[in-house]
Design a protein around this motif. Structure first.
Motif, PDB file in Angstrom:
ATOM      1  N   GLU A 269      23.841  -1.824 -32.677  1.00 38.00           N
ATOM      2  CA  GLU A 269      25.071  -1.701 -31.886  1.00 38.00           C
ATOM      3  C   GLU A 269      25.325  -1.061 -30.945  1.00 38.00           C
ATOM      4  O   GLU A 269      25.327  -1.241 -30.009  1.00 38.00           O
ATOM      5  CB  GLU A 269      25.948  -0.611 -33.259  1.00 38.00           C
ATOM      6  CG  GLU A 269      26.551  -0.875 -34.596  1.00 38.00           C
ATOM      7  CD  GLU A 269      27.966  -1.536 -33.990  1.00 38.00           C
ATOM      8  OE1 GLU A 269      28.313  -0.382 -35.024  1.00 38.00           O
ATOM      9  OE2 GLU A 269      27.971  -2.114 -34.281  1.00 38.00           O
TER      10      GLU A 269
ATOM     11  N   ASN B 169      19.648  -4.700 -36.265  1.00 38.39           N
ATOM     12  CA  ASN B 169      20.715  -3.788 -37.314  1.00 38.39           C
ATOM     13  C   ASN B 169      20.168  -3.169 -38.513  1.00 38.39           C
ATOM     14  O   ASN B 169      20.292  -2.164 -38.416  1.00 38.39           O
ATOM     15  CB  ASN B 169      21.978  -4.985 -38.173  1.00 38.39           C
ATOM     16  CG  ASN B 169      22.948  -5.315 -37.097  1.00 38.39           C
ATOM     17  OD1 ASN B 169      23.064  -4.561 -36.273  1.00 38.39           O
ATOM     18  ND2 ASN B 169      23.192  -6.045 -37.249  1.00 38.39           N
TER      19      ASN B 169
ATOM     20  N   ILE C 216      26.308 -11.293 -29.989  1.00 37.61           N
ATOM     21  CA  ILE C 216      27.444 -11.554 -30.149  1.00 37.61           C
ATOM     22  C   ILE C 216      28.441 -11.686 -30.640  1.00 37.61           C
ATOM     23  O   ILE C 216      28.939 -11.082 -30.927  1.00 37.61           O
ATOM     24  CB  ILE C 216      27.569 -12.096 -28.434  1.00 37.61           C
ATOM     25  CG1 ILE C 216      26.881 -11.750 -27.405  1.00 37.61           C
ATOM     26  CG2 ILE C 216      29.037 -11.902 -27.899  1.00 37.61           C
ATOM     27  CD1 ILE C 216      26.925 -12.389 -26.382  1.00 37.61           C
ATOM     28  N   PHE C 217      28.548 -12.635 -31.294  1.00 44.73           N
ATOM     29  CA  PHE C 217      29.677 -13.218 -32.302  1.00 44.73           C
ATOM     30  C   PHE C 217      29.366 -12.305 -33.775  1.00 44.73           C
ATOM     31  O   PHE C 217      30.566 -11.803 -34.118  1.00 44.73           O
ATOM     32  CB  PHE C 217      28.296 -14.666 -32.827  1.00 44.73           C
ATOM     33  CG  PHE C 217      29.903 -15.921 -33.537  1.00 44.73           C
ATOM     34  CD1 PHE C 217      30.671 -15.854 -33.288  1.00 44.73           C
ATOM     35  CD2 PHE C 217      29.528 -15.528 -35.064  1.00 44.73           C
ATOM     36  CE1 PHE C 217      31.863 -16.680 -33.766  1.00 44.73           C
ATOM     37  CE2 PHE C 217      30.084 -16.355 -35.455  1.00 44.73           C
ATOM     38  CZ  PHE C 217      31.624 -16.434 -35.061  1.00 44.73           C
TER      39      PHE C 217
ATOM     40  N   THR D 291      28.793  -8.585 -33.530  1.00 46.38           N
ATOM     41  CA  THR D 291      29.075  -7.610 -33.633  1.00 46.38           C
ATOM     42  C   THR D 291      30.838  -7.591 -32.934  1.00 46.38           C
ATOM     43  O   THR D 291      30.943  -6.833 -33.770  1.00 46.38           O
ATOM     44  CB  THR D 291      28.247  -7.101 -32.434  1.00 46.38           C
ATOM     45  OG1 THR D 291      26.685  -7.231 -32.599  1.00 46.38           O
ATOM     46  CG2 THR D 291      28.648  -5.970 -31.623  1.00 46.38           C
ATOM     47  N   LYS D 292      31.018  -8.296 -32.642  1.00 39.70           N
ATOM     48  CA  LYS D 292      32.270  -9.493 -31.864  1.00 39.70           C
ATOM     49  C   LYS D 292      32.359 -10.383 -32.405  1.00 39.70           C
ATOM     50  O   LYS D 292      32.675 -10.608 -31.689  1.00 39.70           O
ATOM     51  CB  LYS D 292      32.761  -8.678 -30.755  1.00 39.70           C
ATOM     52  CG  LYS D 292      33.819  -7.913 -30.219  1.00 39.70           C
ATOM     53  CD  LYS D 292      34.124  -6.973 -29.297  1.00 39.70           C
ATOM     54  CE  LYS D 292      35.090  -6.484 -29.049  1.00 39.70           C
ATOM     55  NZ  LYS D 292      35.280  -5.969 -27.333  1.00 39.70           N
ATOM     56  N   PRO D 293      33.094 -11.236 -33.853  1.00 40.29           N
ATOM     57  CA  PRO D 293      33.548 -11.811 -33.927  1.00 40.29           C
ATOM     58  C   PRO D 293      35.044 -12.166 -33.630  1.00 40.29           C
ATOM     59  O   PRO D 293      35.742 -11.116 -33.416  1.00 40.29           O
ATOM     60  CB  PRO D 293      33.760 -12.169 -35.577  1.00 40.29           C
ATOM     61  CG  PRO D 293      33.427 -10.803 -35.687  1.00 40.29           C
ATOM     62  CD  PRO D 293      32.622  -9.862 -34.716  1.00 40.29           C
TER      63      PRO D 293
ATOM     64  N   LEU E  21      25.806  -4.224 -24.232  1.00 34.03           N
ATOM     65  CA  LEU E  21      26.560  -6.022 -23.769  1.00 34.03           C
ATOM     66  C   LEU E  21      28.015  -5.688 -23.965  1.00 34.03           C
ATOM     67  O   LEU E  21      28.823  -6.348 -23.012  1.00 34.03           O
ATOM     68  CB  LEU E  21      26.094  -6.657 -24.927  1.00 34.03           C
ATOM     69  CG  LEU E  21      24.737  -7.281 -24.965  1.00 34.03           C
ATOM     70  CD1 LEU E  21      25.054  -8.276 -26.734  1.00 34.03           C
ATOM     71  CD2 LEU E  21      24.046  -8.692 -24.525  1.00 34.03           C
ATOM     72  N   GLY E  22      28.029  -4.141 -23.903  1.00 36.47           N
ATOM     73  CA  GLY E  22      29.471  -3.630 -23.602  1.00 36.47           C
ATOM     74  C   GLY E  22      30.383  -4.225 -24.374  1.00 36.47           C
ATOM     75  O   GLY E  22      32.076  -4.166 -23.909  1.00 36.47           O
ATOM     76  N   LEU E  23      30.274  -4.372 -25.448  1.00 38.35           N
ATOM     77  CA  LEU E  23      31.326  -4.339 -27.372  1.00 38.35           C
ATOM     78  C   LEU E  23      31.741  -4.258 -27.578  1.00 38.35           C
ATOM     79  O   LEU E  23      32.105  -4.041 -28.354  1.00 38.35           O
ATOM     80  CB  LEU E  23      30.195  -5.897 -27.120  1.00 38.35           C
ATOM     81  CG  LEU E  23      29.371  -6.795 -26.586  1.00 38.35           C
ATOM     82  CD1 LEU E  23      28.753  -7.963 -27.643  1.00 38.35           C
ATOM     83  CD2 LEU E  23      30.775  -7.736 -26.564  1.00 38.35           C
ATOM     84  N   VAL E  24      31.546  -2.578 -27.859  1.00 40.30           N
ATOM     85  CA  VAL E  24      32.054  -1.612 -27.767  1.00 40.30           C
ATOM     86  C   VAL E  24      32.579  -0.330 -27.096  1.00 40.30           C
ATOM     87  O   VAL E  24      32.069   0.089 -26.399  1.00 40.30           O
ATOM     88  CB  VAL E  24      30.380  -1.036 -29.080  1.00 40.30           C
ATOM     89  CG1 VAL E  24      31.123   0.594 -29.903  1.00 40.30           C
ATOM     90  CG2 VAL E  24      30.100  -1.776 -29.779  1.00 40.30           C
TER      91      VAL E  24
ATOM     92  N   LYS F 157      26.543  -1.889 -27.592  1.00 41.21           N
ATOM     93  CA  LYS F 157      26.956  -1.373 -26.659  1.00 41.21           C
ATOM     94  C   LYS F 157      26.596  -1.289 -24.973  1.00 41.21           C
ATOM     95  O   LYS F 157      26.788  -1.466 -23.983  1.00 41.21           O
ATOM     96  CB  LYS F 157      26.425   0.040 -26.585  1.00 41.21           C
ATOM     97  CG  LYS F 157      27.693   1.035 -27.089  1.00 41.21           C
ATOM     98  CD  LYS F 157      27.324   2.805 -27.699  1.00 41.21           C
ATOM     99  CE  LYS F 157      26.504   3.399 -27.897  1.00 41.21           C
ATOM    100  NZ  LYS F 157      26.161   4.595 -28.206  1.00 41.21           N
TER     101      LYS F 157
END
Lengths: 418, 473
Positions: free
Chosen positions: B464, B458, B192-193, B195-197, B470-473, B468
């Motif tokens: 990525e 990665n 999480i961190f 991918t989307k800090p 995890l709904g983060l993209v 996706k």
């Protein structure tokens, strides 16, 4: 050796007056401590302590809640839109959004790679999607972001001192085409100096074609287009001309041919001029008709014939940027490598007056004929070379004027020392 | 190299060594936190420090750290991501009053490692680049194997406790479950961190700082505060209980673990030491012996086999070797610029922190090698004196006050350098995860899943896609 912990928990009355089970083992190392106030094994105190059970509970519950809260925060977080010009070294690895127009786009089917350069008027950034061309094509339904499109790219900045800022994408969802650029059919008369940098689509007739040469002796294609609103010229460098399809090359070089082109407005000596946007893209250059007129050709003067000759002792840093020819002997040759790993050929050239060094880059060296390559790598070879004056760390040096033109180098003899 | 550079570089190497040595005495303050602060300071006043002095300065900082962080680790039980390489026997030695000896043994290993790094120069230039290129495309599955091996090697402990078979089984496997839970939570946190800090972009280069402070520093502090651990009286040794045989035994596992940690992303000296131990240690412990009674009726004592003490020494020496190969070697590899590796093969936190402002040039390697020898020798001398001082003062220091001050200082650093309250919240969450291994007795290096798993995914190209999911993209 370890000690067995066989003592059962004791039922005693605690300081709070409540009866309960109190462990007689050290809560740090698990060693049996009995009634002692200090663990004999690790030195930890055994009374007036926060219950380890409480700490364990805090750790377990806190970690699970912490991960959930992080996910919620990340889910809700909208990456910041930043200007390319505001990128600083401390932003390395930051997830940001860049919004700008595509100024260059490149597809490498062999390496399955898509690259583009995005500009937002404050700077440019390179976006790379290695080994992802197929997924990008599938996602964008073959309509990949192309020159002129306004895109929004979300990604982690990768900043290095050697390469500057870039982004690496693994999934196409990171790119959104905000506005697909559609080039408007524009009459030539409407393209003015003030509209430099804008993209247009023109449909025009080749009015004039002239094959000249650059100072370096390279072919240079000057084409003048006309429609019923005016005339405008375009210069095509040899590499651009070679990127055109054979049919387009024919049309460009035959006055009377009609083409539909994607062009960018520019200016030269206060006059509007055109640049071809992407000669390699078939949709950027459409041939409407090809004239039967015989193609124009021009007689080319060899650069070695027209350039002034210089002695090495006379070459100073003041000659940087000037072109001239030298007749020299290869005194020394060495092969090293650039930071990028490309071969770099260093040659020391001498005549009866002095010596001077020259660097031949890998792409230049590869463009040389075999005989010329052999001459440069063999000490004692004699050559006449069209060169450009250069400067490195305050010392004069020379570089090849045009490695791609065989007429700029004449091999007089091959040496016998390798 | 122009000769007038030499005094300037020497000055900055001395400065880096002294700064690193002094700051290392602050328990739980990691040198990468110091490096991050130093980079911010340099960016603000880059005209004051010449560009060519940056790399030697940071190199000496990390060399001093490799030597001297042994002291707070040994005497004050402060843990970082490489503690697993040295900590276990040194704790036992502190309890026996031999903390200074433990620190010096580890320091000897580190000094050996420093000279080993120099001796390996031909290896780094003529063999290592081939290995790096050959394995470069396979790192994702190699990291996968490391992960599998790492989780599987957390064996059940505490067997025999509990009244029922179920309770005994739960007690035995508690640490395994705790290890897996820690690994899973840390991996999820990392996915999480990374991918989307959620930190502001301008602080991104230090965004991992609150995560690591939370995983390693804070749980150590909490553990020490709760246990009120106080080192017993320490001896100042006149000699160390090791001979050349011990040093030679420690060299191979140290080298193996250190190089694994230096090359494999997110594999720290602790994980490297564990892998190296499994690779190299084939000797069985001596069988337990009973001392014969000297007179009839005397109680027979069980003798601790000498092999136990030898392994204790070897562990510390190997840990010292591995630690410098991990911290310093990983950065030194940035300078092994060859035809095959034009950008070097450097890894680790320091290479990452410096990448935006510094790039290595051919020829820098020998400046760095000189820096290691110079800074390493000074650091070792400081370690000898520092161990004596720590042995004298450690039993008298008020641990509660010391750790309270450190806790406040670390929180302040995180607040001001790593994103204010967001940084503090991240630190709090990772502290909770970091406390699981501390209080359930499993390996703390499981927390390194925060980098291991996202990097492996990665590299394999799936990071990525998981994001996706995890709904983060």
């Amino acid at each position: 050796m370890t000690q067995e912990n066989t003592t059962p928990p004791k039922q005693v009355t605690g300081e709070d007056g409540k009866a309960g089970t109190y462990e007689s083992n050290c809560q740090v190392c698990g060693y049996y401590v009995g009634a002692s106030s200090v663990c004999h094994r690790c030195g930890a105190r055994t009374h007036t302590r926060t219950s380890i059970r409480t700490v364990r509970l805090v750790a377990l519950v806190g970690s699970i809640i912490g991960v959930i809260l992080l996910w919620v925060a990340a889910y809700l977080k909208q990456p910041e839109i930043i200007s390319i010009g505001d990128i600083t070294p401390t932003m390395n690895n930051a997830l940001v959004v860049i919004e700008g127009s595509v100024v260059e786009s490149q597809q490498d089917a062999e390496k399955n790679t898509f690259r583009m350069t995005v500009s937002d008027n404050t700077g440019n950034i390179r976006i790379n999607a290695f080994n992802q061309l197929d997924s990008f094509r599938a996602h964008f339904d073959e309509q990949l972001p192309s020159v002129g499109d306004t895109v929004r790219v979300t990604g982690a900045l990768n900043i290095s001192q050697a390469w500057g800022a870039a982004m690496f994408l693994n999934i196409p969802e990171r790119v959104t085409v905000v506005e697909k650029f559609e080039m408007k059919e524009t009459p030539i008369g409407d393209i003015t100096v003030e509209r430099s940098g804008q993209l247009f689509r023109i449909s025009a007739e080749v009015a004039d074609y002239d094959l000249g040469s650059t100072r370096a002796g390279d072919p240079m294609h000057r084409v003048t287009f006309r429609d019923n609103t005016g005339r405008i010229s375009m210069v095509l460098w040899q590499n651009q001309f070679e990127a055109l399809s054979g049919e387009a090359q024919k049309a460009f070089s035959r006055p009377g041919s009609w083409l539909s082109l994607s062009v960018r407005g520019s200016a030269f000596r206060d006059e509007p001029q055109l640049e071809l946007v992407d000669p390699g893209d078939p949709s950027a250059v459409e041939v409407i008709s090809i004239s039967d007129t015989a193609p124009v050709t021009a007689r080319r003067v060899s650069p070695l014939a027209r350039l002034d000759s210089m002695r090495i002792a006379d070459i100073t840093t003041a000659q940087a940027g000037r072109t001239f020819k030298i007749t020299v002997t290869v005194e020394e040759y060495s092969l090293s490598h650039t930071r990028g790993g490309d071969p770099m050929h260093r040659v020391s050239l001498g005549d009866e007056t002095d010596t001077i060094s020259m660097v031949i880059w890998a792409n230049q060296f590869d463009a040389l004929t075999r005989n010329t390559q052999r001459a440069f790598t063999t000490e004692g070879s004699r050559l006449t070379i069209a060169v450009e004056g250069d400067e490195f760390r305050g010392q004069p040096q020379v570089s090849l004027m045009d490695a791609f033109d065989p007429d700029t180098i004449e091999v007089l003899s091959i040496g016998d020392r390798r | 190299m122009v000769y007038y550079y030499i005094p300037v570089i020497t000055f900055y190497v001395l400065l880096g060594t002294l700064a690193g040595s002094i700051l290392c005495f602050i328990p739980a303050l990691h040198i990468y936190n110091v490096a991050g602060i130093a980079i911010v300071a340099w960016l603000a006043a880059r005209h004051l420090v010449p560009y060519y002095a940056i790399a030697p300065f940071f190199m000496s900082l990390v060399v001093a750290f490799s030597f001297l962080n042994t002291i707070p680790m040994t005497f004050f039980n402060t843990i970082d991501e490489s503690a697993g390489a040295t900590l276990l026997p040194s704790n036992a030695m502190v309890i026996r009053g031999r903390g200074a000896e433990a620190a010096i043994l580890s320091g000897f290993g580190t000094l050996m490692g420093a000279f080993l790094l120099i001796a390996l120069t031909p290896f780094f230039f003529y063999i290592w680049p081939y290995l790096a290129v050959i394995f470069g495309g396979h790192l994702h599955w190699i990291l996968g194997l490391v992960i599998v091996h790492y989780i599987m090697s957390e064996w059940p402990k505490g067997a025999g406790r509990g009244k029922t078979p179920l309770k005994r089984w739960i007690e035995a496997c508690r640490n395994c479950f705790a290890g897996m839970l820690t690994f899973f939570l840390a991996a999820l946190f990392g996915l999480i961190f990374i991918t989307k800090p959620i930190l502001p972009p301008e602080l991104a280069f230090q965004n991992i700082m609150p995560v690591f402070v939370g995983f390693f520093a804070i749980p150590s502090i909490i553990q020490s505060l709760l246990s009120k651990f106080k080192p017993p009286e320490q001896y100042n040794p006149k000699s160390i209980n090791a001979d050349w045989k011990d040093f030679s035994y420690g060299l191979l596992p140290g080298f193996t673990g250190g190089m694994l940690a230096a090359y494999l992303p997110a594999v720290t000296a602790g994980i490297g030491a564990m892998l190296a131990g499994h690779i190299t240690n084939h000797r069985n412990l001596d069988r337990a012996r009973f001392r014969p009674p000297e007179e009839e009726g005397e109680i027979i004592h069980l003798e601790t086999p000498e092999m136990y003490y030898r392994q204790e020494r070897n562990f510390l020496i190997a840990g010292g070797v591995g630690k410098i190969l991990y911290y310093v070697g990983a950065f030194l590899l940035l300078f092994t610029i060859t035809e095959l590796t034009p950008f070097g093969t450097g890894r680790g936190g320091l290479a990452f922190i410096l990448r935006p402002v510094f790039s290595a040039e051919p020829g820098d390697f020998f400046v760095m090698a000189s820096t290691i020898v110079f800074s390493g020798s000074i650091s070792f001398l400081i370690l000898l004196k520092g161990s004596d001082i720590a042995a004298d003062y450690a039993p008298r220091i008020n641990i509660t006050i010391m750790y309270t001050i450190v806790l406040i200082a670390l929180s302040a650093i995180v607040y001001f350098i790593a994103g204010g309250w967001i940084g503090i919240a991240i630190m709090a969450a990772t502290s909770c995860i970091g406390m699981i291994p501390v209080f359930y007795n499993c390996r703390r290096s499981h927390c390194m899943a925060v980098l291991l798993v996202p990097i492996a995914l990665n590299m394999a190209g799936y990071g990525e896609n998981i994001a996706k999911l995890l709904g983060l993209v």
